[in-house]
Write a protein that holds these residues in place. Structure first.
Motif, mmCIF file in Angstrom:
data_model
loop_
_atom_site.group_PDB
_atom_site.id
_atom_site.type_symbol
_atom_site.label_atom_id
_atom_site.label_comp_id
_atom_site.label_asym_id
_atom_site.label_seq_id
_atom_site.Cartn_x
_atom_site.Cartn_y
_atom_site.Cartn_z
ATOM 1 N N GLY A 23 0.837 -1.190 0.000
ATOM 2 C CA GLY A 23 0.000 0.000 0.000
ATOM 3 C C GLY A 23 0.873 1.241 0.000
ATOM 4 N N VAL A 24 0.569 2.168 -0.907
ATOM 5 C CA VAL A 24 1.304 3.431 -0.959
ATOM 6 C C VAL A 24 0.313 4.585 -0.841
ATOM 7 C CG1 VAL A 24 3.219 2.519 -2.315
ATOM 8 C CG2 VAL A 24 1.283 3.496 -3.502
ATOM 9 N N ILE A 25 0.763 5.654 -0.194
ATOM 10 C CA ILE A 25 -0.053 6.864 -0.058
ATOM 11 C C ILE A 25 0.857 8.074 -0.224
ATOM 12 C CG2 ILE A 25 -1.835 5.839 1.418
ATOM 13 C CD1 ILE A 25 -0.397 7.040 3.838
ATOM 14 N N PRO A 26 0.291 9.195 -0.636
ATOM 15 C CA PRO A 26 1.110 10.401 -0.753
ATOM 16 C C PRO A 26 1.748 10.773 0.585
ATOM 17 C CG PRO A 26 -1.007 10.714 -1.848
ATOM 18 C CD PRO A 26 -1.088 9.418 -1.088
ATOM 19 N N GLY A 27 3.026 11.126 0.547
ATOM 20 C CA GLY A 27 3.731 11.538 1.754
ATOM 21 C C GLY A 27 4.254 10.407 2.614
ATOM 22 N N GLN A 28 4.085 9.190 2.180
ATOM 23 C CA GLN A 28 4.527 8.023 2.949
ATOM 24 C C GLN A 28 6.052 7.911 2.938
ATOM 25 O OE1 GLN A 28 2.547 3.976 2.669
ATOM 26 N NE2 GLN A 28 4.169 3.770 1.165
ATOM 27 N N SER A 29 6.601 7.356 3.976
ATOM 28 C CA SER A 29 8.037 7.109 4.050
ATOM 29 C C SER A 29 8.464 6.149 2.946
ATOM 30 C CB SER A 29 8.381 6.504 5.411
ATOM 31 O OG SER A 29 9.694 5.992 5.418
ATOM 32 N N ALA A 30 9.588 6.451 2.311
ATOM 33 C CA ALA A 30 10.133 5.578 1.260
ATOM 34 C C ALA A 30 10.493 4.210 1.822
ATOM 35 C CB ALA A 30 11.354 6.233 0.630
ATOM 36 N N ALA A 31 10.705 4.109 3.112
ATOM 37 C CA ALA A 31 11.091 2.844 3.742
ATOM 38 C C ALA A 31 10.059 1.747 3.506
ATOM 39 C CB ALA A 31 11.306 3.043 5.242
ATOM 40 N N LEU A 47 6.390 -6.793 -7.544
ATOM 41 C CA LEU A 47 5.892 -5.851 -6.542
ATOM 42 C C LEU A 47 4.746 -5.052 -7.149
ATOM 43 C CD1 LEU A 47 6.344 -4.635 -3.706
ATOM 44 C CD2 LEU A 47 7.903 -2.991 -4.792
ATOM 45 N N VAL A 48 3.596 -5.076 -6.491
ATOM 46 C CA VAL A 48 2.428 -4.328 -6.943
ATOM 47 C C VAL A 48 2.194 -3.214 -5.927
ATOM 48 C CG1 VAL A 48 -0.022 -4.434 -7.529
ATOM 49 C CG2 VAL A 48 1.446 -6.407 -7.991
ATOM 50 N N CYS A 49 2.448 -1.966 -6.347
ATOM 51 C CA CYS A 49 2.317 -0.787 -5.487
ATOM 52 C C CYS A 49 0.935 -0.189 -5.690
ATOM 53 C CB CYS A 49 3.396 0.234 -5.837
ATOM 54 S SG CYS A 49 5.069 -0.423 -5.731
ATOM 55 N N VAL A 50 0.110 -0.198 -4.636
ATOM 56 C CA VAL A 50 -1.312 0.148 -4.759
ATOM 57 C C VAL A 50 -1.637 1.415 -3.973
ATOM 58 C CG1 VAL A 50 -3.676 -0.635 -4.333
ATOM 59 C CG2 VAL A 50 -1.895 -2.293 -4.949
ATOM 60 N N TRP A 51 -2.228 2.391 -4.663
ATOM 61 C CA TRP A 51 -2.809 3.549 -3.983
ATOM 62 C C TRP A 51 -4.316 3.452 -4.122
ATOM 63 C CZ3 TRP A 51 -3.576 9.091 -6.105
ATOM 64 C CH2 TRP A 51 -4.163 9.900 -5.116
ATOM 65 N N SER A 52 -4.994 3.342 -2.998
ATOM 66 C CA SER A 52 -6.453 3.327 -2.987
ATOM 67 C C SER A 52 -6.926 4.697 -2.515
ATOM 68 C CB SER A 52 -6.968 2.228 -2.060
ATOM 69 O OG SER A 52 -8.359 2.163 -2.125
ATOM 70 N N GLY A 112 -11.535 3.584 -3.099
ATOM 71 C CA GLY A 112 -12.282 2.903 -2.055
ATOM 72 C C GLY A 112 -11.467 2.727 -0.786
ATOM 73 N N GLU A 113 -12.008 1.948 0.113
ATOM 74 C CA GLU A 113 -11.383 1.714 1.413
ATOM 75 C C GLU A 113 -10.116 0.876 1.222
ATOM 76 O OE1 GLU A 113 -10.282 0.273 5.034
ATOM 77 O OE2 GLU A 113 -11.412 -1.126 3.810
ATOM 78 N N ALA A 114 -9.018 1.326 1.802
ATOM 79 C CA ALA A 114 -7.696 0.749 1.533
ATOM 80 C C ALA A 114 -7.611 -0.744 1.835
ATOM 81 C CB ALA A 114 -6.623 1.504 2.318
ATOM 82 N N GLY A 149 -9.959 3.530 11.885
ATOM 83 C CA GLY A 149 -9.475 2.231 12.325
ATOM 84 C C GLY A 149 -8.124 1.911 11.711
ATOM 85 N N SER A 150 -7.656 0.747 11.984
ATOM 86 C CA SER A 150 -6.337 0.320 11.533
ATOM 87 C C SER A 150 -6.462 -0.494 10.250
ATOM 88 C CB SER A 150 -5.694 -0.535 12.630
ATOM 89 O OG SER A 150 -4.627 -1.278 12.115
ATOM 90 N N THR A 151 -5.767 -0.048 9.197
ATOM 91 C CA THR A 151 -5.765 -0.814 7.948
ATOM 92 C C THR A 151 -5.173 -2.192 8.196
ATOM 93 O OG1 THR A 151 -5.595 1.205 6.658
ATOM 94 C CG2 THR A 151 -4.965 -0.829 5.562
ATOM 95 N N ALA A 152 -4.096 -2.253 8.975
ATOM 96 C CA ALA A 152 -3.471 -3.544 9.286
ATOM 97 C C ALA A 152 -4.447 -4.459 10.022
ATOM 98 C CB ALA A 152 -2.216 -3.329 10.127
ATOM 99 N N GLY A 153 -5.172 -3.906 10.980
ATOM 100 C CA GLY A 153 -6.153 -4.700 11.718
ATOM 101 C C GLY A 153 -7.263 -5.215 10.824
ATOM 102 N N HIS A 154 -7.771 -4.344 9.959
ATOM 103 C CA HIS A 154 -8.810 -4.769 9.008
ATOM 104 C C HIS A 154 -8.285 -5.894 8.117
ATOM 105 C CE1 HIS A 154 -11.845 -1.701 9.837
ATOM 106 N NE2 HIS A 154 -10.872 -0.808 9.885
ATOM 107 N N LEU A 155 -7.065 -5.721 7.595
ATOM 108 C CA LEU A 155 -6.493 -6.748 6.714
ATOM 109 C C LEU A 155 -6.289 -8.067 7.441
ATOM 110 C CD1 LEU A 155 -3.901 -4.635 4.736
ATOM 111 C CD2 LEU A 155 -5.827 -5.884 3.760
#
Length: 171
Positions: A23-31, A47-52, A112-114, A149-155
Protein backbone atom coordinates in the motif's frame (compact mmCIF):
# COMPACT_ATOMS: atom_id res chain seq x y z
CA UNK A 1 -15.62 11.73 -13.91
CA UNK A 2 -11.96 10.87 -14.17
CA UNK A 3 -10.36 8.09 -16.17
CA UNK A 4 -7.18 6.35 -15.08
CA UNK A 5 -5.41 3.98 -17.49
CA UNK A 6 -3.57 0.96 -16.06
CA UNK A 7 0.17 1.33 -15.45
CA UNK A 8 2.61 -1.08 -17.11
CA UNK A 9 5.16 -3.30 -15.39
CA UNK A 10 8.64 -1.85 -14.90
CA UNK A 11 11.64 -4.11 -15.05
CA UNK A 12 12.26 -7.39 -16.75
CA UNK A 13 11.00 -10.03 -16.74
CA UNK A 14 7.34 -9.44 -16.01
CA UNK A 15 6.60 -11.81 -13.13
CA UNK A 16 4.51 -14.92 -13.72
CA UNK A 17 4.47 -16.07 -10.12
CA UNK A 18 3.42 -14.53 -6.84
CA UNK A 19 3.53 -10.86 -6.02
CA UNK A 20 4.03 -8.72 -2.98
CA UNK A 21 1.32 -6.07 -2.71
CA UNK A 22 2.30 -2.84 -0.97
CA UNK A 23 0.00 0.00 0.00
CA UNK A 24 1.30 3.43 -0.96
CA UNK A 25 -0.05 6.86 -0.06
CA UNK A 26 1.11 10.40 -0.75
CA UNK A 27 3.73 11.54 1.75
CA UNK A 28 4.53 8.02 2.95
CA UNK A 29 8.04 7.11 4.05
CA UNK A 30 10.13 5.58 1.26
CA UNK A 31 11.09 2.84 3.74
CA UNK A 32 7.73 1.12 3.20
CA UNK A 33 8.22 0.62 -0.55
CA UNK A 34 11.93 -0.19 -0.11
CA UNK A 35 11.17 -2.92 2.43
CA UNK A 36 8.41 -4.33 0.23
CA UNK A 37 10.88 -4.43 -2.69
CA UNK A 38 13.43 -6.20 -0.50
CA UNK A 39 10.83 -8.82 0.45
CA UNK A 40 9.74 -9.23 -3.18
CA UNK A 41 13.36 -9.73 -4.27
CA UNK A 42 13.91 -12.36 -1.56
CA UNK A 43 10.78 -14.18 -2.73
CA UNK A 44 11.56 -13.81 -6.47
CA UNK A 45 8.22 -12.03 -6.77
CA UNK A 46 6.92 -8.94 -8.49
CA UNK A 47 5.89 -5.85 -6.54
CA UNK A 48 2.43 -4.33 -6.94
CA UNK A 49 2.32 -0.79 -5.49
CA UNK A 50 -1.31 0.15 -4.76
CA UNK A 51 -2.81 3.55 -3.98
CA UNK A 52 -6.45 3.33 -2.99
CA UNK A 53 -7.92 6.84 -3.18
CA UNK A 54 -10.61 6.97 -0.48
CA UNK A 55 -11.92 10.35 -1.72
CA UNK A 56 -13.26 8.84 -4.96
CA UNK A 57 -15.66 6.06 -5.87
CA UNK A 58 -15.82 3.50 -8.66
CA UNK A 59 -18.03 4.19 -11.70
CA UNK A 60 -16.87 1.68 -14.33
CA UNK A 61 -13.92 -0.22 -15.75
CA UNK A 62 -13.36 -0.09 -19.51
CA UNK A 63 -12.36 -3.26 -21.42
CA UNK A 64 -8.74 -1.99 -21.61
CA UNK A 65 -8.61 -1.73 -17.80
CA UNK A 66 -9.12 2.03 -17.59
CA UNK A 67 -10.77 2.94 -14.28
CA UNK A 68 -13.57 5.52 -14.34
CA UNK A 69 -14.13 7.28 -11.00
CA UNK A 70 -15.98 10.21 -9.49
CA UNK A 71 -15.50 12.15 -6.24
CA UNK A 72 -17.45 11.03 -3.18
CA UNK A 73 -18.09 14.67 -2.27
CA UNK A 74 -20.96 15.88 -4.49
CA UNK A 75 -19.74 19.48 -4.12
CA UNK A 76 -16.26 18.65 -5.35
CA UNK A 77 -15.52 19.96 -8.81
CA UNK A 78 -14.07 17.00 -10.69
CA UNK A 79 -10.98 18.69 -12.11
CA UNK A 80 -9.36 16.03 -14.24
CA UNK A 81 -5.97 17.75 -14.24
CA UNK A 82 -5.74 17.79 -10.42
CA UNK A 83 -6.88 14.18 -10.08
CA UNK A 84 -4.53 12.86 -12.75
CA UNK A 85 -1.68 14.98 -11.37
CA UNK A 86 -2.01 13.35 -7.92
CA UNK A 87 -1.90 9.85 -9.42
CA UNK A 88 1.00 10.68 -11.75
CA UNK A 89 2.92 12.36 -8.92
CA UNK A 90 2.58 9.36 -6.61
CA UNK A 91 3.51 6.92 -9.41
CA UNK A 92 6.60 9.05 -10.15
CA UNK A 93 7.54 9.03 -6.46
CA UNK A 94 7.30 5.22 -6.37
CA UNK A 95 9.44 5.10 -9.51
CA UNK A 96 12.09 7.32 -7.84
CA UNK A 97 12.13 5.10 -4.75
CA UNK A 98 12.52 1.94 -6.87
CA UNK A 99 15.05 3.42 -9.31
CA UNK A 100 17.86 0.93 -9.84
CA UNK A 101 15.87 -1.90 -8.22
CA UNK A 102 16.00 -5.26 -9.94
CA UNK A 103 12.47 -6.13 -8.80
CA UNK A 104 9.75 -5.98 -11.47
CA UNK A 105 7.02 -3.66 -10.24
CA UNK A 106 3.93 -1.76 -11.27
CA UNK A 107 1.76 0.99 -9.85
CA UNK A 108 -1.99 0.41 -9.46
CA UNK A 109 -4.46 3.23 -8.84
CA UNK A 110 -7.79 2.22 -7.37
CA UNK A 111 -10.51 3.80 -5.26
CA UNK A 112 -12.28 2.90 -2.05
CA UNK A 113 -11.38 1.71 1.41
CA UNK A 114 -7.70 0.75 1.53
CA UNK A 115 -7.92 -2.61 3.32
CA UNK A 116 -10.64 -3.87 0.97
CA UNK A 117 -8.74 -2.80 -2.14
CA UNK A 118 -5.41 -4.20 -0.92
CA UNK A 119 -7.08 -7.53 -0.11
CA UNK A 120 -8.86 -7.59 -3.49
CA UNK A 121 -5.67 -6.83 -5.43
CA UNK A 122 -3.77 -9.35 -3.32
CA UNK A 123 -6.22 -12.04 -4.30
CA UNK A 124 -6.34 -10.99 -7.97
CA UNK A 125 -2.55 -10.91 -8.31
CA UNK A 126 -1.95 -14.17 -6.43
CA UNK A 127 0.02 -12.26 -3.81
CA UNK A 128 2.15 -14.01 -1.26
CA UNK A 129 1.74 -11.13 1.22
CA UNK A 130 0.57 -7.57 1.73
CA UNK A 131 2.95 -4.91 3.05
CA UNK A 132 1.72 -1.64 4.57
CA UNK A 133 3.23 1.21 6.53
CA UNK A 134 2.43 1.83 10.16
CA UNK A 135 0.25 4.80 10.92
CA UNK A 136 1.91 8.16 10.72
CA UNK A 137 3.35 9.47 13.96
CA UNK A 138 1.72 12.36 15.77
CA UNK A 139 -1.76 13.67 16.29
CA UNK A 140 -2.78 13.40 12.61
CA UNK A 141 -1.95 9.69 12.49
CA UNK A 142 -3.70 9.08 15.79
CA UNK A 143 -6.85 10.87 14.58
CA UNK A 144 -6.90 8.89 11.30
CA UNK A 145 -6.57 5.67 13.30
CA UNK A 146 -9.31 6.72 15.71
CA UNK A 147 -11.75 7.64 12.93
CA UNK A 148 -10.98 5.03 10.28
CA UNK A 149 -9.48 2.23 12.33
CA UNK A 150 -6.34 0.32 11.53
CA UNK A 151 -5.76 -0.81 7.95
CA UNK A 152 -3.47 -3.54 9.29
CA UNK A 153 -6.15 -4.70 11.72
CA UNK A 154 -8.81 -4.77 9.01
CA UNK A 155 -6.49 -6.75 6.71
CA UNK A 156 -5.42 -9.21 9.39
CA UNK A 157 -9.04 -9.99 10.26
CA UNK A 158 -10.61 -10.12 6.81
CA UNK A 159 -8.34 -12.04 4.45
CA UNK A 160 -5.93 -15.00 4.53
CA UNK A 161 -2.71 -13.35 3.30
CA UNK A 162 0.10 -12.50 5.72
CA UNK A 163 0.36 -8.79 6.50
CA UNK A 164 3.72 -7.13 7.13
CA UNK A 165 3.74 -3.72 8.81
CA UNK A 166 6.75 -1.51 8.12
CA UNK A 167 7.42 1.28 10.65
CA UNK A 168 7.37 4.73 9.09
CA UNK A 169 10.47 6.78 9.76
CA UNK A 170 9.93 9.28 12.53
CA UNK A 171 11.12 12.83 11.90
Amino acid sequence: MTRSAPHAWHGVPTPDGPAVVVGVIPGQSAAVVQEAARLARAMSAGLVCVWSDAARTFVARDPDGTLVTTPLDPDHVDDREDEVAAEVELAAEVERVLEGSDVPWRFVYTVGEASRELARLGQESGAAMIVIGSRRPGLGGWMNHLIGGSTAGHLAHTQPLPVTIVPQEHP
